[in-house]
Design a protein around this motif. Structure first.
Motif, PDB file in Angstrom:
ATOM      1  N   GLY A 106     -60.346 -13.496 -15.342  1.00 32.69           N
ATOM      2  CA  GLY A 106     -60.375 -13.576 -16.796  1.00 32.69           C
ATOM      3  C   GLY A 106     -61.403 -14.576 -17.267  1.00 32.69           C
ATOM      4  N   LEU A 107     -61.295 -14.899 -18.540  1.00 31.90           N
ATOM      5  CA  LEU A 107     -62.189 -15.859 -19.192  1.00 31.90           C
ATOM      6  C   LEU A 107     -61.450 -17.174 -19.378  1.00 31.90           C
ATOM      7  CD1 LEU A 107     -64.792 -16.584 -20.781  1.00 31.90           C
ATOM      8  CD2 LEU A 107     -63.681 -15.592 -22.807  1.00 31.90           C
ATOM      9  N   VAL A 108     -62.077 -18.257 -18.958  1.00 31.58           N
ATOM     10  CA  VAL A 108     -61.445 -19.560 -19.071  1.00 31.58           C
ATOM     11  C   VAL A 108     -62.522 -20.591 -19.413  1.00 31.58           C
ATOM     12  CG1 VAL A 108     -61.711 -20.062 -16.597  1.00 31.58           C
ATOM     13  CG2 VAL A 108     -59.873 -21.161 -17.891  1.00 31.58           C
ATOM     14  N   GLN A 109     -62.114 -21.638 -20.095  1.00 29.66           N
ATOM     15  CA  GLN A 109     -63.054 -22.710 -20.416  1.00 29.66           C
ATOM     16  C   GLN A 109     -63.256 -23.613 -19.198  1.00 29.66           C
ATOM     17  OE1 GLN A 109     -61.548 -24.680 -23.948  1.00 29.66           O
ATOM     18  NE2 GLN A 109     -62.844 -23.412 -25.256  1.00 29.66           N
ATOM     19  N   ALA A 110     -64.392 -24.264 -19.176  1.00 29.78           N
ATOM     20  CA  ALA A 110     -64.672 -25.218 -18.102  1.00 29.78           C
ATOM     21  C   ALA A 110     -63.546 -26.255 -18.029  1.00 29.78           C
ATOM     22  CB  ALA A 110     -66.003 -25.895 -18.339  1.00 29.78           C
ATOM     23  N   GLY A 111     -63.138 -26.564 -16.805  1.00 33.71           N
ATOM     24  CA  GLY A 111     -62.025 -27.472 -16.592  1.00 33.71           C
ATOM     25  C   GLY A 111     -60.677 -26.786 -16.475  1.00 33.71           C
ATOM     26  N   GLY A 112     -60.639 -25.511 -16.798  1.00 38.91           N
ATOM     27  CA  GLY A 112     -59.392 -24.769 -16.732  1.00 38.91           C
ATOM     28  C   GLY A 112     -59.069 -24.260 -15.346  1.00 38.91           C
ATOM     29  N   LEU A 160     -62.365 -25.527 -13.037  1.00 35.12           N
ATOM     30  CA  LEU A 160     -63.407 -24.509 -12.976  1.00 35.12           C
ATOM     31  C   LEU A 160     -64.668 -24.946 -13.704  1.00 35.12           C
ATOM     32  CD1 LEU A 160     -61.126 -21.405 -13.340  1.00 35.12           C
ATOM     33  CD2 LEU A 160     -62.799 -21.726 -11.518  1.00 35.12           C
ATOM     34  N   LYS A 161     -65.791 -24.505 -13.166  1.00 33.86           N
ATOM     35  CA  LYS A 161     -67.099 -24.840 -13.718  1.00 33.86           C
ATOM     36  C   LYS A 161     -67.833 -23.544 -14.087  1.00 33.86           C
ATOM     37  CE  LYS A 161     -67.480 -28.748 -10.494  1.00 33.86           C
ATOM     38  NZ  LYS A 161     -68.302 -29.361  -9.422  1.00 33.86           N
ATOM     39  N   PRO A 162     -68.787 -23.609 -15.009  1.00 33.38           N
ATOM     40  CA  PRO A 162     -69.547 -22.395 -15.352  1.00 33.38           C
ATOM     41  C   PRO A 162     -70.200 -21.750 -14.133  1.00 33.38           C
ATOM     42  CG  PRO A 162     -69.921 -24.082 -17.002  1.00 33.38           C
ATOM     43  CD  PRO A 162     -69.114 -24.738 -15.913  1.00 33.38           C
ATOM     44  N   GLU A 163     -70.584 -22.532 -13.155  1.00 29.91           N
ATOM     45  CA  GLU A 163     -71.220 -21.969 -11.960  1.00 29.91           C
ATOM     46  C   GLU A 163     -70.237 -21.231 -11.052  1.00 29.91           C
ATOM     47  OE1 GLU A 163     -71.433 -25.135 -13.056  1.00 29.91           O
ATOM     48  OE2 GLU A 163     -71.480 -26.565 -11.366  1.00 29.91           O
ATOM     49  N   ASP A 164     -68.950 -21.283 -11.369  1.00 28.52           N
ATOM     50  CA  ASP A 164     -67.965 -20.482 -10.636  1.00 28.52           C
ATOM     51  C   ASP A 164     -67.899 -19.047 -11.165  1.00 28.52           C
ATOM     52  OD1 ASP A 164     -65.868 -23.385 -10.628  1.00 28.52           O
ATOM     53  OD2 ASP A 164     -67.037 -22.608  -8.930  1.00 28.52           O
ATOM     54  N   THR A 165     -68.600 -18.780 -12.248  1.00 30.85           N
ATOM     55  CA  THR A 165     -68.599 -17.438 -12.828  1.00 30.85           C
ATOM     56  C   THR A 165     -69.139 -16.420 -11.833  1.00 30.85           C
ATOM     57  OG1 THR A 165     -68.802 -18.232 -15.095  1.00 30.85           O
ATOM     58  CG2 THR A 165     -69.572 -15.995 -14.650  1.00 30.85           C
ATOM     59  N   ALA A 166     -68.358 -15.381 -11.559  1.00 29.90           N
ATOM     60  CA  ALA A 166     -68.739 -14.362 -10.581  1.00 29.90           C
ATOM     61  C   ALA A 166     -67.658 -13.291 -10.538  1.00 29.90           C
ATOM     62  CB  ALA A 166     -68.895 -14.978  -9.189  1.00 29.90           C
ATOM     63  N   VAL A 167     -67.958 -12.220  -9.828  1.00 26.51           N
ATOM     64  CA  VAL A 167     -66.913 -11.269  -9.441  1.00 26.51           C
ATOM     65  C   VAL A 167     -66.341 -11.765  -8.118  1.00 26.51           C
ATOM     66  CG1 VAL A 167     -66.359  -8.895  -8.828  1.00 26.51           C
ATOM     67  CG2 VAL A 167     -68.070  -9.361 -10.605  1.00 26.51           C
ATOM     68  N   TYR A 168     -65.038 -11.918  -8.076  1.00 24.17           N
ATOM     69  CA  TYR A 168     -64.361 -12.412  -6.885  1.00 24.17           C
ATOM     70  C   TYR A 168     -63.736 -11.238  -6.136  1.00 24.17           C
ATOM     71  CZ  TYR A 168     -65.041 -17.241  -8.216  1.00 24.17           C
ATOM     72  OH  TYR A 168     -65.615 -18.464  -8.518  1.00 24.17           O
ATOM     73  N   TYR A 169     -64.003 -11.196  -4.834  1.00 24.19           N
ATOM     74  CA  TYR A 169     -63.517 -10.125  -3.979  1.00 24.19           C
ATOM     75  C   TYR A 169     -62.581 -10.682  -2.911  1.00 24.19           C
ATOM     76  CZ  TYR A 169     -67.434  -7.431  -5.868  1.00 24.19           C
ATOM     77  OH  TYR A 169     -68.317  -6.788  -6.710  1.00 24.19           O
ATOM     78  N   CYS A 170     -61.547  -9.921  -2.643  1.00 27.78           N
ATOM     79  CA  CYS A 170     -60.664 -10.217  -1.526  1.00 27.78           C
ATOM     80  C   CYS A 170     -61.158  -9.438  -0.316  1.00 27.78           C
ATOM     81  CB  CYS A 170     -59.249  -9.791  -1.906  1.00 27.78           C
ATOM     82  SG  CYS A 170     -58.033  -9.980  -0.614  1.00 27.78           S
ATOM     83  N   GLY A 171     -61.138 -10.079   0.850  1.00 28.52           N
ATOM     84  CA  GLY A 171     -61.538  -9.410   2.070  1.00 28.52           C
ATOM     85  C   GLY A 171     -60.492  -9.618   3.150  1.00 28.52           C
ATOM     86  N   ALA A 172     -60.283  -8.589   3.970  1.00 27.66           N
ATOM     87  CA  ALA A 172     -59.308  -8.665   5.061  1.00 27.66           C
ATOM     88  C   ALA A 172     -59.965  -8.218   6.354  1.00 27.66           C
ATOM     89  CB  ALA A 172     -58.101  -7.781   4.750  1.00 27.66           C
ATOM     90  N   GLN A 222     -63.269 -10.060 -12.216  1.00 22.86           N
ATOM     91  CA  GLN A 222     -64.271 -10.910 -12.868  1.00 22.86           C
ATOM     92  C   GLN A 222     -63.662 -12.241 -13.283  1.00 22.86           C
ATOM     93  OE1 GLN A 222     -67.720 -10.284 -13.663  1.00 22.86           O
ATOM     94  NE2 GLN A 222     -67.632 -12.463 -14.198  1.00 22.86           N
ATOM     95  N   VAL A 223     -64.350 -13.308 -12.951  1.00 23.21           N
ATOM     96  CA  VAL A 223     -64.002 -14.649 -13.427  1.00 23.21           C
ATOM     97  C   VAL A 223     -65.192 -15.178 -14.224  1.00 23.21           C
ATOM     98  CG1 VAL A 223     -63.529 -17.024 -12.747  1.00 23.21           C
ATOM     99  CG2 VAL A 223     -62.422 -15.140 -11.531  1.00 23.21           C
ATOM    100  N   THR A 224     -64.931 -15.538 -15.467  1.00 20.04           N
ATOM    101  CA  THR A 224     -65.973 -16.071 -16.329  1.00 20.04           C
ATOM    102  C   THR A 224     -65.534 -17.429 -16.847  1.00 20.04           C
ATOM    103  OG1 THR A 224     -66.632 -13.842 -17.003  1.00 20.04           O
ATOM    104  CG2 THR A 224     -67.402 -15.672 -18.366  1.00 20.04           C
ATOM    105  N   VAL A 225     -66.358 -18.436 -16.613  1.00 20.78           N
ATOM    106  CA  VAL A 225     -66.052 -19.802 -17.041  1.00 20.78           C
ATOM    107  C   VAL A 225     -67.057 -20.191 -18.110  1.00 20.78           C
ATOM    108  CG1 VAL A 225     -65.677 -22.173 -16.326  1.00 20.78           C
ATOM    109  CG2 VAL A 225     -65.220 -20.303 -14.719  1.00 20.78           C
ATOM    110  N   SER A 226     -66.569 -20.452 -19.291  1.00 19.45           N
ATOM    111  CA  SER A 226     -67.441 -20.811 -20.410  1.00 19.45           C
ATOM    112  C   SER A 226     -67.569 -22.318 -20.515  1.00 19.45           C
ATOM    113  CB  SER A 226     -66.904 -20.240 -21.711  1.00 19.45           C
ATOM    114  OG  SER A 226     -65.676 -20.857 -22.033  1.00 19.45           O
ATOM    115  N   SER A 227     -68.710 -22.737 -21.012  1.00 20.37           N
ATOM    116  CA  SER A 227     -68.940 -24.173 -21.181  1.00 20.37           C
ATOM    117  C   SER A 227     -68.617 -24.613 -22.603  1.00 20.37           C
ATOM    118  CB  SER A 227     -70.393 -24.516 -20.850  1.00 20.37           C
ATOM    119  OG  SER A 227     -71.269 -23.748 -21.653  1.00 20.37           O
TER     120      SER A 227
END
Length: 115
Positions: free
Chosen positions: A10-16, A85-97, A110-115
């Protein structure tokens, strides 16, 4: 085969904080390693964290102290708790097994971190 379904992005502010979940289609006791990876726009997919069936965990340096990977084998679920969380953590996160010599992937969240 292993099917993986991620959720929790989801969308979260920096520090969240956010917690990602990955549900596997088969018993995780037989899955050697569960991992979280991420891919930012224009960049290659990178390893974020892994957790083995033996209890070992490993993290990329940029998330150490902020992210925690865990796995609940009884629920066939792996988690990634992401704090500070930091803005540079913004990315699509995938699980792998990793199972029987192959790596299986989820569809990504999708993880989006806003500043």
């Amino acid at each position: 085969q292993v099917q993986l379904v991620e959720s929790g992005g989801g969308l979260v502010q920096a520090g969240g904080s956010l917690r990602l979940s990955c549900v596997a289609s088969r018993n995780m006791f037989n899955i050697n390693a569960m991992g979280w990876y991420r891919q930012a726009p224009g960049k290659q997919r990178e390893l974020v964290a892994t957790a083995t069936s033996g209890g070992s965990t490993n993290y990329v340096d940029s998330v150490k102290g902020r992210f925690t990977i865990s796995r609940d084998n009884a629920k066939n679920t792996a988690y990634l708790q992401m704090n500070s969380l930091k803005p540079e953590d913004t990315a699509v996160y995938y699980c792998g097994a990793d199972f029987l010599g192959r790596r299986y992937w989820g569809q990504g969240t999708q993880v989006t971190v806003s500043s």
